[in-house]
Scaffold this motif. Structure first.
Motif, PDB file in Angstrom:
ATOM      1  N   ASP A  99     -26.083   6.290  29.642  1.00  0.00           N
ATOM      2  CA  ASP A  99     -25.086   5.239  29.838  1.00  0.00           C
ATOM      3  C   ASP A  99     -25.468   4.006  29.032  1.00  0.00           C
ATOM      4  O   ASP A  99     -26.633   3.601  29.013  1.00  0.00           O
ATOM      5  CB  ASP A  99     -25.001   4.892  31.339  1.00  0.00           C
ATOM      6  CG  ASP A  99     -23.770   4.066  31.670  1.00  0.00           C
ATOM      7  OD1 ASP A  99     -23.717   2.887  31.250  1.00  0.00           O
ATOM      8  OD2 ASP A  99     -22.870   4.583  32.341  1.00  0.00           O
ATOM      9  N   PRO A 100     -24.506   3.361  28.377  1.00  0.00           N
ATOM     10  CA  PRO A 100     -24.854   2.170  27.586  1.00  0.00           C
ATOM     11  C   PRO A 100     -25.253   0.957  28.424  1.00  0.00           C
ATOM     12  O   PRO A 100     -25.864   0.020  27.894  1.00  0.00           O
ATOM     13  CB  PRO A 100     -23.564   1.883  26.806  1.00  0.00           C
ATOM     14  CG  PRO A 100     -22.480   2.559  27.575  1.00  0.00           C
ATOM     15  CD  PRO A 100     -23.105   3.764  28.199  1.00  0.00           C
ATOM     16  N   ASP A 101     -24.940   0.988  29.718  1.00  0.00           N
ATOM     17  CA  ASP A 101     -25.299  -0.137  30.591  1.00  0.00           C
ATOM     18  C   ASP A 101     -26.717   0.066  31.118  1.00  0.00           C
ATOM     19  O   ASP A 101     -26.974   0.982  31.902  1.00  0.00           O
ATOM     20  CB  ASP A 101     -24.310  -0.213  31.761  1.00  0.00           C
ATOM     21  CG  ASP A 101     -24.532  -1.439  32.642  1.00  0.00           C
ATOM     22  OD1 ASP A 101     -25.590  -2.087  32.502  1.00  0.00           O
ATOM     23  OD2 ASP A 101     -23.657  -1.728  33.467  1.00  0.00           O
ATOM     24  N   PRO A 102     -27.675  -0.812  30.736  1.00  0.00           N
ATOM     25  CA  PRO A 102     -29.053  -0.614  31.203  1.00  0.00           C
ATOM     26  C   PRO A 102     -29.196  -0.767  32.717  1.00  0.00           C
ATOM     27  O   PRO A 102     -30.103  -0.173  33.309  1.00  0.00           O
ATOM     28  CB  PRO A 102     -29.841  -1.695  30.450  1.00  0.00           C
ATOM     29  CG  PRO A 102     -28.824  -2.692  30.020  1.00  0.00           C
ATOM     30  CD  PRO A 102     -27.556  -1.942  29.814  1.00  0.00           C
ATOM     31  N   ALA A 103     -28.298  -1.529  33.336  1.00  0.00           N
ATOM     32  CA  ALA A 103     -28.370  -1.684  34.792  1.00  0.00           C
ATOM     33  C   ALA A 103     -28.106  -0.358  35.488  1.00  0.00           C
ATOM     34  O   ALA A 103     -28.724  -0.052  36.513  1.00  0.00           O
ATOM     35  CB  ALA A 103     -27.379  -2.741  35.267  1.00  0.00           C
ATOM     36  N   ARG A 104     -27.212   0.443  34.929  1.00  0.00           N
ATOM     37  CA  ARG A 104     -26.946   1.761  35.524  1.00  0.00           C
ATOM     38  C   ARG A 104     -28.122   2.703  35.295  1.00  0.00           C
ATOM     39  O   ARG A 104     -28.491   3.482  36.175  1.00  0.00           O
ATOM     40  CB  ARG A 104     -25.660   2.354  34.946  1.00  0.00           C
ATOM     41  CG  ARG A 104     -24.408   1.621  35.411  1.00  0.00           C
ATOM     42  CD  ARG A 104     -23.158   2.299  34.898  1.00  0.00           C
ATOM     43  NE  ARG A 104     -21.982   1.495  35.212  1.00  0.00           N
ATOM     44  CZ  ARG A 104     -20.956   1.315  34.379  1.00  0.00           C
ATOM     45  NH1 ARG A 104     -20.965   1.901  33.192  1.00  0.00           N
ATOM     46  NH2 ARG A 104     -19.924   0.572  34.736  1.00  0.00           N
ATOM     47  N   ALA A 124     -38.543   7.217  28.095  1.00  0.00           N
ATOM     48  CA  ALA A 124     -38.490   6.785  26.696  1.00  0.00           C
ATOM     49  C   ALA A 124     -37.431   5.715  26.471  1.00  0.00           C
ATOM     50  O   ALA A 124     -37.139   5.363  25.319  1.00  0.00           O
ATOM     51  CB  ALA A 124     -38.206   7.996  25.803  1.00  0.00           C
ATOM     52  N   ASP A 125     -36.873   5.179  27.545  1.00  0.00           N
ATOM     53  CA  ASP A 125     -35.788   4.195  27.427  1.00  0.00           C
ATOM     54  C   ASP A 125     -36.264   2.942  26.689  1.00  0.00           C
ATOM     55  O   ASP A 125     -37.423   2.515  26.838  1.00  0.00           O
ATOM     56  CB  ASP A 125     -35.272   3.816  28.815  1.00  0.00           C
ATOM     57  CG  ASP A 125     -33.886   3.211  28.777  1.00  0.00           C
ATOM     58  OD1 ASP A 125     -32.909   3.931  29.065  1.00  0.00           O
ATOM     59  OD2 ASP A 125     -33.765   2.008  28.434  1.00  0.00           O
ATOM     60  N   ALA A 126     -35.349   2.342  25.927  1.00  0.00           N
ATOM     61  CA  ALA A 126     -35.698   1.141  25.168  1.00  0.00           C
ATOM     62  C   ALA A 126     -35.792  -0.096  26.063  1.00  0.00           C
ATOM     63  O   ALA A 126     -36.390  -1.102  25.654  1.00  0.00           O
ATOM     64  CB  ALA A 126     -34.658   0.911  24.068  1.00  0.00           C
ATOM     65  N   ASP A 127     -35.215  -0.028  27.253  1.00  0.00           N
ATOM     66  CA  ASP A 127     -35.238  -1.174  28.166  1.00  0.00           C
ATOM     67  C   ASP A 127     -36.420  -1.045  29.123  1.00  0.00           C
ATOM     68  O   ASP A 127     -36.526  -0.070  29.878  1.00  0.00           O
ATOM     69  CB  ASP A 127     -33.926  -1.231  28.958  1.00  0.00           C
ATOM     70  CG  ASP A 127     -33.759  -2.527  29.719  1.00  0.00           C
ATOM     71  OD1 ASP A 127     -34.627  -2.827  30.569  1.00  0.00           O
ATOM     72  OD2 ASP A 127     -32.767  -3.243  29.482  1.00  0.00           O
ATOM     73  N   VAL A 128     -37.311  -2.034  29.107  1.00  0.00           N
ATOM     74  CA  VAL A 128     -38.526  -1.942  29.916  1.00  0.00           C
ATOM     75  C   VAL A 128     -38.208  -1.939  31.407  1.00  0.00           C
ATOM     76  O   VAL A 128     -38.952  -1.346  32.203  1.00  0.00           O
ATOM     77  CB  VAL A 128     -39.500  -3.093  29.553  1.00  0.00           C
ATOM     78  CG1 VAL A 128     -38.973  -4.442  30.027  1.00  0.00           C
ATOM     79  CG2 VAL A 128     -40.878  -2.833  30.140  1.00  0.00           C
ATOM     80  N   ALA A 132     -39.798   0.613  34.041  1.00  0.00           N
ATOM     81  CA  ALA A 132     -40.553   0.092  35.183  1.00  0.00           C
ATOM     82  C   ALA A 132     -39.991   0.624  36.500  1.00  0.00           C
ATOM     83  O   ALA A 132     -40.739   0.956  37.425  1.00  0.00           O
ATOM     84  CB  ALA A 132     -40.528  -1.433  35.169  1.00  0.00           C
ATOM     85  N   GLU A 133     -38.666   0.729  36.587  1.00  0.00           N
ATOM     86  CA  GLU A 133     -38.056   1.270  37.809  1.00  0.00           C
ATOM     87  C   GLU A 133     -38.431   2.731  37.993  1.00  0.00           C
ATOM     88  O   GLU A 133     -38.702   3.182  39.119  1.00  0.00           O
ATOM     89  CB  GLU A 133     -36.542   1.108  37.739  1.00  0.00           C
ATOM     90  CG  GLU A 133     -35.798   1.450  39.017  1.00  0.00           C
ATOM     91  CD  GLU A 133     -35.966   0.415  40.123  1.00  0.00           C
ATOM     92  OE1 GLU A 133     -35.419   0.639  41.224  1.00  0.00           O
ATOM     93  OE2 GLU A 133     -36.644  -0.612  39.894  1.00  0.00           O
ATOM     94  N   LEU A 134     -38.450   3.467  36.910  1.00  0.00           N
ATOM     95  CA  LEU A 134     -38.877   4.867  36.992  1.00  0.00           C
ATOM     96  C   LEU A 134     -40.317   4.960  37.478  1.00  0.00           C
ATOM     97  O   LEU A 134     -40.649   5.775  38.350  1.00  0.00           O
ATOM     98  CB  LEU A 134     -38.733   5.525  35.620  1.00  0.00           C
ATOM     99  CG  LEU A 134     -39.143   7.002  35.536  1.00  0.00           C
ATOM    100  CD1 LEU A 134     -38.162   7.870  36.314  1.00  0.00           C
ATOM    101  CD2 LEU A 134     -39.228   7.453  34.084  1.00  0.00           C
TER     102      LEU A 134
END
Length: 505
Positions: A99-104, A124-128, A132-134
């Motif tokens: 999904d393009p929304d990092p919040a989702r 491997a997500d570009a958003d830290v 971190a949530e993972l």
């Protein structure tokens, strides 16, 4: 907001057909209440979701929707709720991981039992924030790799996750055996060296007020250690060395652990920071000898912590009882007292001890009655809600101590309609007792009518089925919207009135 329709949506006497009519006109406020109905069936839940899609998350968490009811492309928020409940499709997880929304993606990372390929994608997500949530929630083998990531936020999450392997937690606590941290939330936003301002001008900034980075990411490293110290899965041998660490917050985190050697607890019990000593005092793992030392501490928070310790010796508790407050529930040591200890506590010369005992609701009849006849009003007030006292004894308690025990007597499950009518007319009045009387299942119409004269009790009384139906109807025009909504939710509201209040009548 239409308070009448909102109240009707929660009315347990509403017929199936009336629920359908409400669904057909529901806005978000009405839908929120309809979604909570115990009798809402699957077909109605689907209809409500179609009418007000915003209530889909609530319906999903309430178990009212299935995967077949949701299009994850149209309602990804509802799909995420079902995934969080373990009721979504694995294919949804693969879709939402891109999904393009990092919040989702961040919400997805917190869902349980994700497929291995989805975990790999999120790692491997570009958003830290996603990574971190993972690291905070996953139980997968990916934790070992996540804990060595170069960003401090990811490591802190892994340090807080009790599924992280013990040897990795030990490394996170000590900082040994891991590659250096290269990024933190401070240097992500500011050139180093930098210290976060206490009153940060950035809108929505969530950085701690003491966050700082001089290139060594010192505040971030501190946060990683603190998370590891608080994690019960971190091996004890990796944390004992922090007992004399310069950081008070790290010593405080250590004081909460229940697996430390006795010598470490003794060190922490002599700590110069009262918060550390208070943490030790409340810790059920400390021994009686140390509790007796801490009972002499001059700091009130330390004594409060000790009084709440489930293993504090009763003679030590007796020394603390007069200076310790608690809520309606008994303190853990009192709640765990044996029958013999209960009998001994009931005979204590210290009224504060008897008062704490009186908060139990499972006392033997002879102890309960002894406390009900106690000369101290605080003891009697504490035991007044105890089941089994009977109307005569409750009346005698109120006669002796008046307003000091009336609120407790008003919520006693054995209070009769006649007694509640007496209490509601008490002179001087006790306004704080009226909401309890209004909620009481034995409250008579006369008592409820009297409660309507109180602004505190009126919204409670308006919803009670014991009110005369004509009074309930009149309350639909009340100036207080809380009263209007409660009256509309009252099952005593006549069916004909309900039918007329629904749109399209």
């Amino acid at each position: 907001m239409d308070h009448v329709l909102c109240g009707l949506a929660a009315n347990p006497a509403l017929s199936y057909e009336c629920v359908d009519r409400l669904i057909a006109v529901a806005d978000a406020d009405v839908a929120w209440r309809l979604a909570d109905r115990a009798d809402l069936d699957h077909a109605q839940a689907v209809a409500l979701f179609a009418r007000v899609p915003e209530c889909g998350v609530q319906l999903a968490y309430g178990g009212r929707l299935t995967a077949a009811d949701v299009d994850p492309v149209v309602r990804p928020d509802v799909a995420l709720a079902l995934l969080d409940e373990g009721a979504g499709s694995p294919q949804w997880a693969r879709l939402l991981a891109a999904d393009p929304d990092p919040a989702r993606r961040e919400r997805l990372a917190g869902c349980p039992d994700l497929p291995a390929d989805v975990v790999e994608t999120l790692a491997a997500d570009a958003d830290v924030c996603v990574v971190a949530e993972l690291a905070l929630w996953t139980t997968s083998g990916a934790l070992r790799g996540l804990a060595s990531r170069p960003h401090a936020d990811v490591r802190r999450s892994a340090a807080a996750n009790d599924a992280t392997p013990p040897d990795v937690l030990a490394a996170l606590a000590t900082g040994h055996g891991l590659p250096p941290v290269l990024h933190c939330e401070v240097c992500d936003q500011e050139a180093t060296p930098s210290a976060h301002e206490r009153r940060c001008p950035r809108s929505g900034c969530a950085s701690p007020s003491d966050a700082s980075c001089d290139g060594s990411h010192e505040s971030a490293a501190h946060g990683i250690r603190q998370a590891a110290l608080r994690n019960p899965a971190t091996p004890v041998e990796a944390v004992v060395g922090f007992a004399d660490h310069p950081s008070t917050s790290l010593r405080r985190a250590l004081a909460d652990r229940c697996d430390l050697p006795a010598a470490v607890y003794r060190t922490l019990a002599a700590d110069p920071a009262p918060g550390v000593r208070a943490g030790v005092a409340a810790n059920p793992a400390i021994d009686d000898a140390l509790m007796r030392v801490l009972a002499r501490d001059r700091d009130l928070d330390v004594r409060h912590g000790l009084a709440g310790n489930p293993h504090v010796p009763l003679d030590v508790f007796a020394e603390l009882a007069g200076s310790v407050r608690s809520g309606a529930a008994p303190l853990p040591r009192i709640a765990a007292a044996t029958e013999a200890e209960v009998a001994r506590l009931a005979r204590s010369a210290n009224p504060a001890v008897r008062m704490h005992l009186a908060r139990r609701r499972d006392l033997p009849p002879e102890v309960r009655d002894r406390l009900a006849d106690d000369p101290d009003a605080k003891v009697v007030g504490a035991v007044a809600p105890h089941p089994g006292l009977g109307e005569a004894r409750l009346r005698a308690m109120v006669d002796r101590h008046g307003v000091r025990v009336l609120a407790g007597a008003a919520v006693n499950p054995d209070a009769t309609p006649a007694l509640l009518e007496l209490l509601v007319r008490h002179d001087p009045p006790v306004p704080r007792a009226l909401p309890g009387i209004a909620r009481h299942p034995n409250a008579s119409p006369e008592a409820l009518l009297a409660c309507l004269r109180s602004s505190r009790a009126r919204p409670v009384a308006a919803g009670r089925p014991g009110l005369p139906p004509a009074v309930v109807v009149d309350l639909l025009d009340d100036a207080d919207p809380r009263v209007v909504e409660a009256a509309a939710a009252n099952p005593s509201l006549p069916r004909a009135v309900i039918e007329n209040l629904l749109p399209g009548a």
